[in-house]
Design a protein around this motif. Structure first.
Motif, mmCIF file in Angstrom:
data_model
loop_
_atom_site.group_PDB
_atom_site.id
_atom_site.type_symbol
_atom_site.label_atom_id
_atom_site.label_comp_id
_atom_site.label_asym_id
_atom_site.label_seq_id
_atom_site.Cartn_x
_atom_site.Cartn_y
_atom_site.Cartn_z
ATOM 1 N N ASN A 48 0.905 -1.139 0.000
ATOM 2 C CA ASN A 48 0.000 0.000 0.000
ATOM 3 C C ASN A 48 0.949 1.194 0.000
ATOM 4 O OD1 ASN A 48 -2.090 1.799 0.447
ATOM 5 N ND2 ASN A 48 -2.772 0.830 2.336
ATOM 6 N N PHE A 82 -6.424 -1.877 -3.500
ATOM 7 C CA PHE A 82 -6.704 -2.282 -2.124
ATOM 8 C C PHE A 82 -7.320 -3.678 -2.037
ATOM 9 C CE2 PHE A 82 -6.841 2.456 -1.789
ATOM 10 C CZ PHE A 82 -5.658 2.581 -1.100
ATOM 11 N N TYR A 86 -5.402 -6.429 0.235
ATOM 12 C CA TYR A 86 -5.977 -7.035 1.434
ATOM 13 C C TYR A 86 -6.351 -8.505 1.263
ATOM 14 C CZ TYR A 86 -5.984 -2.475 3.632
ATOM 15 O OH TYR A 86 -5.583 -1.278 4.168
#
Length: 187
Positions: A48, A82, A86
């Motif tokens: 990230n 994202f 994740y």
């Protein structure tokens, strides 16, 4: 460089010196040149990104090969695929530099360690996620209910600094209009 990260975090939660040192230990500085990719579709997403300097675009390419700009990211913003980050699944989007860019990179393991080791950081990331979600909802609603002129005016009002830095062709793609339409809207 880490001072920018500290200022960003401390807009949400205060950090002591030891806490800040703990936070910094989880980030890695990377520099990228204009047109270089941080993420490419189909690849693993390792990080990230917190943008220290520069400008990025997040792009999804559909089955016909058409590119859709999902978002831009400049200084003091977080960006990445994202979902892939994740879920540790292959990227469905690409992240490319529009300008030479410096970022602080955070692995998923580092993110988890930060949240587990410092409750303040869990609170910080929760607020960032919430505001990111709200922003995404606003953009979706705008794309569904606003005409191109209204979307352009919203972008001008919300991100005036971005308009000055992003090439018109990319702004047009972000707004879902042709380059010609954008030229008419901006005059």
């Amino acid at each position: 460089m880490y001072q920018k990260l500290r200022e960003h975090i401390e807009k949400v939660v205060p950090l002591g010196e030891e806490e800040f040192a703990f936070v910094c230990s989880h980030f890695t500085l990377k520099k990228f040149k204009k047109h270089q990719f941080l993420i490419q579709e189909g690849e693993a997403v390792k990080y990230n990104y917190f943008v220290l300097s520069g400008l990025l675009k997040l792009v999804h390419t559909d089955d016909t090969g058409k590119q859709h700009i999902v978002s831009f990211a400049m200084e003091d913003w977080w960006e990445g695929d994202f979902y892939a980050y994740y879920t540790q699944s292959p990227a469905t989007m690409s992240l490319e530099c529009i300008e030479n860019t410096e970022v602080l990179c955070l692995t998923l393991e580092g993110y988890k360690n930060l949240c587990n080791g410092l409750q303040k950081m869990e609170r910080f990331f929760l607020q960032k996620a919430n505001f990111g979600f709200l922003s995404s909802q606003r953009r979706i609603i705008s794309m569904m209910t606003s005409n191109s002129k209204e979307r352009y005016e919203q972008l001008l009002k919300q991100y005036p600094a971005l308009i000055q830095r992003v090439p018109k062709s990319l702004l047009a793609a972000y707004l879902g209009v042709s380059r010609e339409t954008l030229s008419r809207l901006s005059h």
